[in-house]
Design a protein around this motif. Structure first.
Motif, PDB file in Angstrom:
ATOM      1  N   ARG A  57      38.438  38.901  39.123  1.00 57.48           N
ATOM      2  CA  ARG A  57      37.220  39.486  39.701  1.00 57.48           C
ATOM      3  C   ARG A  57      37.463  40.873  40.294  1.00 57.48           C
ATOM      4  NH1 ARG A  57      37.509  34.308  41.689  1.00 57.48           N
ATOM      5  NH2 ARG A  57      36.012  32.793  40.853  1.00 57.48           N
ATOM      6  N   ILE A  68      38.242  43.667  37.667  1.00 57.03           N
ATOM      7  CA  ILE A  68      37.067  43.947  36.854  1.00 57.03           C
ATOM      8  C   ILE A  68      36.043  44.749  37.656  1.00 57.03           C
ATOM      9  CG2 ILE A  68      35.040  42.854  35.784  1.00 57.03           C
ATOM     10  CD1 ILE A  68      36.918  40.769  34.639  1.00 57.03           C
ATOM     11  N   THR A  69      35.895  44.409  38.927  1.00 57.28           N
ATOM     12  CA  THR A  69      34.996  45.169  39.796  1.00 57.28           C
ATOM     13  C   THR A  69      35.456  46.615  39.906  1.00 57.28           C
ATOM     14  OG1 THR A  69      34.460  43.187  41.080  1.00 57.28           O
ATOM     15  CG2 THR A  69      34.022  45.316  42.112  1.00 57.28           C
ATOM     16  N   LEU A 125      28.250  46.146  40.427  1.00 59.78           N
ATOM     17  CA  LEU A 125      27.912  44.930  39.696  1.00 59.78           C
ATOM     18  C   LEU A 125      27.481  43.841  40.661  1.00 59.78           C
ATOM     19  CD1 LEU A 125      30.614  44.432  36.904  1.00 59.78           C
ATOM     20  CD2 LEU A 125      28.213  45.033  36.621  1.00 59.78           C
ATOM     21  N   ILE A 151      29.564  39.243  38.023  1.00 58.45           N
ATOM     22  CA  ILE A 151      31.028  39.244  37.973  1.00 58.45           C
ATOM     23  C   ILE A 151      31.557  37.821  37.826  1.00 58.45           C
ATOM     24  CG2 ILE A 151      33.126  39.753  39.272  1.00 58.45           C
ATOM     25  CD1 ILE A 151      31.648  42.084  40.551  1.00 58.45           C
ATOM     26  N   GLU A 152      30.966  36.903  38.574  1.00 60.59           N
ATOM     27  CA  GLU A 152      31.381  35.501  38.495  1.00 60.59           C
ATOM     28  C   GLU A 152      31.165  34.964  37.088  1.00 60.59           C
ATOM     29  OE1 GLU A 152      33.101  32.124  39.985  1.00 60.59           O
ATOM     30  OE2 GLU A 152      32.776  34.000  41.066  1.00 60.59           O
ATOM     31  N   CYS A 192      33.730  36.365  34.630  1.00 59.53           N
ATOM     32  CA  CYS A 192      35.081  35.849  34.852  1.00 59.53           C
ATOM     33  C   CYS A 192      35.207  34.341  34.679  1.00 59.53           C
ATOM     34  CB  CYS A 192      35.561  36.234  36.247  1.00 59.53           C
ATOM     35  SG  CYS A 192      35.759  38.003  36.487  1.00 59.53           S
TER      36      CYS A 192
END
Length: 205
Positions: free
Chosen positions: A29, A32-33, A55, A60-61, A64
């Motif tokens: 997470r 990626i953020t 985001l 995001i959750e 992922c």
């Protein structure tokens, strides 16, 4: 042949940049953020169709948490540069109305665009999709995203115009790929991914 989501694949770009490609995990997470924050406004717009700066945590959750069957997600990371949060990522969601098709999306860091990252990720998604019985990848491409449209066209994908975007469809049949640079590059990457799959099966045997 099934993909093992716990394994990592090692590849090099044409310029020698070493990459590892693996499935996205819940613990990804944060990076990626950060990778999203580094995207240019144009890249964010082409990927999410809106001028967002951050985001949504729920998105995001979702990104992922792939099950690697109906929601598949892979990421490419630099093998030796910890300061680069991500080189690129790609995912697909199987269509509820047609289990043999999946909607695909790509994100490539601005400094790595045009260097073959999307082709590499497409090869991984292609073989993963085929192993799951998926025969077509469909994408939604904004009219303004000329580079992505040109890439799909060069691969031999078909297009259907909508008010704001193009619906592209790529049949996962290597014999249908165009005989050009884009098609040849994808064929080469498909060969590499299949070699990895065969190696995986030998190890299991």
């Amino acid at each position: 042949m099934a993909f093992d989501p716990e394994r990592e694949l090692s590849f090099s770009l044409a310029d020698g940049t070493p990459l590892c490609v693996r499935s996205i995990r819940p613990e990804d997470r944060d990076f990626i953020t950060e990778a999203f924050r580094r995207l240019s406004p144009e890249s964010r717009y082409f990927r999410f169709w809106t001028r967002v700066r951050e985001l949504n945590p729920r998105l995001i959750e979702e990104i992922c948490s792939p099950d690697q069957k109906d929601h598949v997600a892979w990421v490419a990371r630099h093998q030796t540069r910890d300061d680069i949060p991500g080189v690129g990522g790609a995912s697909f969601w199987r269509l509820k109305e047609d289990a043999t098709a999946a909607e695909v999306s790509f994100t490539v860091a601005d400094e790595f665009q045009g260097r073959g990252v999307a082709t590499l990720l497409l090869a991984v998604l292609w073989e993963h999709a085929v192993s799951l019985g998926i025969t077509r990848l469909v994408g939604h491409v904004l009219h303004e995203n000329v580079a992505m449209r040109a890439w799909w066209d060069a691969l031999g994908a078909t297009e259907q115009e909508a008010p704001r975007h193009w619906l592209t469809t790529l049949v996962l049949d290597e014999s249908l790929l165009e005989d050009n640079s884009a098609g040849s590059s994808l064929r080469a990457r498909l060969t590499q991914v299949r070699a990895w799959m065969n190696e995986e099966n030998v190890l299991k045997d």
